[in-house]
Design a protein around this motif. Structure first.
Motif, PDB file in Angstrom:
ATOM      1  N   GLN A  46       0.745  -1.218   0.000  1.00  0.00           N
ATOM      2  CA  GLN A  46       0.000   0.000   0.000  1.00  0.00           C
ATOM      3  C   GLN A  46       0.785   1.283   0.000  1.00  0.00           C
ATOM      4  OE1 GLN A  46      -3.598  -2.118   0.909  1.00  0.00           O
ATOM      5  NE2 GLN A  46      -3.774  -0.053   1.327  1.00  0.00           N
ATOM      6  N   ASN A  47       1.182   1.651  -1.115  1.00  0.00           N
ATOM      7  CA  ASN A  47       1.586   3.032  -1.200  1.00  0.00           C
ATOM      8  C   ASN A  47       0.866   3.661  -2.349  1.00  0.00           C
ATOM      9  OD1 ASN A  47       3.115   4.020  -3.366  1.00  0.00           O
ATOM     10  ND2 ASN A  47       5.041   3.769  -2.328  1.00  0.00           N
ATOM     11  N   GLY A  48       0.417   2.830  -3.264  1.00  0.00           N
ATOM     12  CA  GLY A  48      -0.429   3.320  -4.325  1.00  0.00           C
ATOM     13  C   GLY A  48       0.281   4.205  -5.339  1.00  0.00           C
ATOM     14  N   SER A  60      15.639   3.872   1.062  1.00  0.00           N
ATOM     15  CA  SER A  60      16.885   3.196   1.404  1.00  0.00           C
ATOM     16  C   SER A  60      16.670   1.722   1.726  1.00  0.00           C
ATOM     17  CB  SER A  60      17.558   3.892   2.593  1.00  0.00           C
ATOM     18  OG  SER A  60      16.719   3.781   3.732  1.00  0.00           O
ATOM     19  N   GLY A  61      15.403   1.237   1.701  1.00  0.00           N
ATOM     20  CA  GLY A  61      15.109  -0.152   1.998  1.00  0.00           C
ATOM     21  C   GLY A  61      15.624  -1.085   0.917  1.00  0.00           C
ATOM     22  N   ALA A  62      15.593  -2.368   1.240  1.00  0.00           N
ATOM     23  CA  ALA A  62      16.047  -3.387   0.299  1.00  0.00           C
ATOM     24  C   ALA A  62      15.098  -3.475  -0.888  1.00  0.00           C
ATOM     25  CB  ALA A  62      16.115  -4.739   1.001  1.00  0.00           C
ATOM     26  N   VAL A  63      15.645  -3.686  -2.064  1.00  0.00           N
ATOM     27  CA  VAL A  63      14.830  -3.845  -3.269  1.00  0.00           C
ATOM     28  C   VAL A  63      14.140  -5.195  -3.197  1.00  0.00           C
ATOM     29  CG1 VAL A  63      14.840  -4.028  -5.786  1.00  0.00           C
ATOM     30  CG2 VAL A  63      16.327  -2.359  -4.651  1.00  0.00           C
ATOM     31  N   PRO A 141      -2.540  -8.232   6.186  1.00  0.00           N
ATOM     32  CA  PRO A 141      -1.957  -6.957   6.624  1.00  0.00           C
ATOM     33  C   PRO A 141      -1.144  -6.306   5.506  1.00  0.00           C
ATOM     34  CG  PRO A 141      -1.545  -8.687   8.248  1.00  0.00           C
ATOM     35  CD  PRO A 141      -2.100  -9.358   7.020  1.00  0.00           C
ATOM     36  N   ALA A 142      -1.346  -4.999   5.348  1.00  0.00           N
ATOM     37  CA  ALA A 142      -0.626  -4.241   4.331  1.00  0.00           C
ATOM     38  C   ALA A 142       0.816  -4.008   4.775  1.00  0.00           C
ATOM     39  CB  ALA A 142      -1.317  -2.902   4.106  1.00  0.00           C
ATOM     40  N   LYS A 143       1.706  -3.914   3.801  1.00  0.00           N
ATOM     41  CA  LYS A 143       3.113  -3.582   4.026  1.00  0.00           C
ATOM     42  C   LYS A 143       3.391  -2.277   3.289  1.00  0.00           C
ATOM     43  CE  LYS A 143       4.290  -7.627   5.901  1.00  0.00           C
ATOM     44  NZ  LYS A 143       5.023  -7.819   7.124  1.00  0.00           N
ATOM     45  N   ASN A 144       4.251  -1.465   3.847  1.00  0.00           N
ATOM     46  CA  ASN A 144       4.594  -0.196   3.205  1.00  0.00           C
ATOM     47  C   ASN A 144       5.739  -0.381   2.223  1.00  0.00           C
ATOM     48  OD1 ASN A 144       2.706   1.465   4.506  1.00  0.00           O
ATOM     49  ND2 ASN A 144       3.956   1.453   6.345  1.00  0.00           N
ATOM     50  N   GLY A 149      11.744   4.731  -9.710  1.00  0.00           N
ATOM     51  CA  GLY A 149      12.181   4.212 -11.000  1.00  0.00           C
ATOM     52  C   GLY A 149      11.513   2.880 -11.248  1.00  0.00           C
ATOM     53  N   ASP A 150      12.322   1.839 -11.441  1.00  0.00           N
ATOM     54  CA  ASP A 150      11.758   0.510 -11.651  1.00  0.00           C
ATOM     55  C   ASP A 150      11.936  -0.392 -10.432  1.00  0.00           C
ATOM     56  OD1 ASP A 150      14.463   0.014 -11.776  1.00  0.00           O
ATOM     57  OD2 ASP A 150      14.332  -1.290 -13.539  1.00  0.00           O
ATOM     58  N   GLU A 151      12.281   0.188  -9.281  1.00  0.00           N
ATOM     59  CA  GLU A 151      12.528  -0.604  -8.075  1.00  0.00           C
ATOM     60  C   GLU A 151      11.399  -0.446  -7.052  1.00  0.00           C
ATOM     61  OE1 GLU A 151      17.383  -0.717  -7.932  1.00  0.00           O
ATOM     62  OE2 GLU A 151      16.359   0.801  -6.710  1.00  0.00           O
ATOM     63  N   ILE A 152      10.994  -1.598  -6.511  1.00  0.00           N
ATOM     64  CA  ILE A 152      10.008  -1.618  -5.428  1.00  0.00           C
ATOM     65  C   ILE A 152      10.771  -1.993  -4.170  1.00  0.00           C
ATOM     66  CG2 ILE A 152       7.926  -2.686  -4.534  1.00  0.00           C
ATOM     67  CD1 ILE A 152       7.198  -3.374  -7.484  1.00  0.00           C
ATOM     68  N   LYS A 153      10.666  -1.134  -3.150  1.00  0.00           N
ATOM     69  CA  LYS A 153      11.419  -1.341  -1.912  1.00  0.00           C
ATOM     70  C   LYS A 153      10.486  -1.301  -0.711  1.00  0.00           C
ATOM     71  CE  LYS A 153      15.582   1.067  -3.551  1.00  0.00           C
ATOM     72  NZ  LYS A 153      16.520   2.153  -3.240  1.00  0.00           N
ATOM     73  N   LEU A 154      10.899  -2.000   0.339  1.00  0.00           N
ATOM     74  CA  LEU A 154      10.198  -1.884   1.608  1.00  0.00           C
ATOM     75  C   LEU A 154      10.466  -0.497   2.157  1.00  0.00           C
ATOM     76  CD1 LEU A 154      10.947  -5.300   3.311  1.00  0.00           C
ATOM     77  CD2 LEU A 154       8.744  -4.471   2.542  1.00  0.00           C
ATOM     78  N   ALA A 155       9.434   0.131   2.670  1.00  0.00           N
ATOM     79  CA  ALA A 155       9.590   1.484   3.218  1.00  0.00           C
ATOM     80  C   ALA A 155      10.124   1.422   4.646  1.00  0.00           C
ATOM     81  CB  ALA A 155       8.256   2.206   3.196  1.00  0.00           C
TER      82      ALA A 155
END
Length: 155
Positions: A46-48, A60-63, A141-144, A149-155
């Motif tokens: 959920q960041n949408g 700065s989270g892991a990809v 449960p949602a994760k942030n 760019g083309d990277e999805i990272k944990l917030a």
């Protein structure tokens, strides 16, 4: 030979054997629930934000995954990270826990906008994690996450 005479010869009691076999079977069943890892990364929800957009604050989270790895209208289960990343509509990415809220089994599939649990048939919305079919009564449960760019990272 009776179980008492076997015990006197050093053999394990019947209850011990039955308990050990049951525990081994449970361990195999639980490990099999999470073995359908169709991805190599992990994500949260959920960041949408669309591709290329995303909060800089968590960048700065892991990809977890690349945006191109997440199919539009579907998603990817990242078993190692315990996360499901979805793309309900083009450019919108969501992430949820991959642990079913019914009894904790790992979800195993995403199709037709639905995240499915193999253990008892619970189904969850890939758009918001809500329960579509029980026996689960609580949403995933949602994760942030952030998308940069083309990277999805944990917030």
């Amino acid at each position: 030979m009776t179980s008492e005479s076997l015990q006197s010869q050093g053999a394990p009691a019947r209850r011990t054997v039955v308990a050990a076999v049951g525990a081994a079977g449970l361990a195999v069943a639980l490990s099999a629930c999470g073995s359908d890892d169709s991805s190599s990364g992990s994500a949260t929800t959920q960041n949408g934000s669309g591709a290329g957009g995303g909060a800089e604050a968590g960048s700065s989270g892991a990809v977890l995954a690349k945006t191109g790895d997440i199919p539009e209208g579907g998603g990817k289960i990242l078993a190692k990270e315990g996360v499901v990343v979805t793309q309900p509509v083009k450019g919108q990415f969501k992430a949820f826990s991959s642990k079913c809220t019914h009894q904790g089994c790992a979800v195993s599939g995403i199709a037709g906008g639905v995240i499915s649990c193999p253990c008892h048939g619970s189904q969850f919305s890939a758009a918001d994690g809500s329960v579509k079919k029980g026996p689960a009564t609580q949403p995933l449960p949602a994760k942030n996450i952030t998308v940069s760019g083309d990277e999805i990272k944990l917030a």
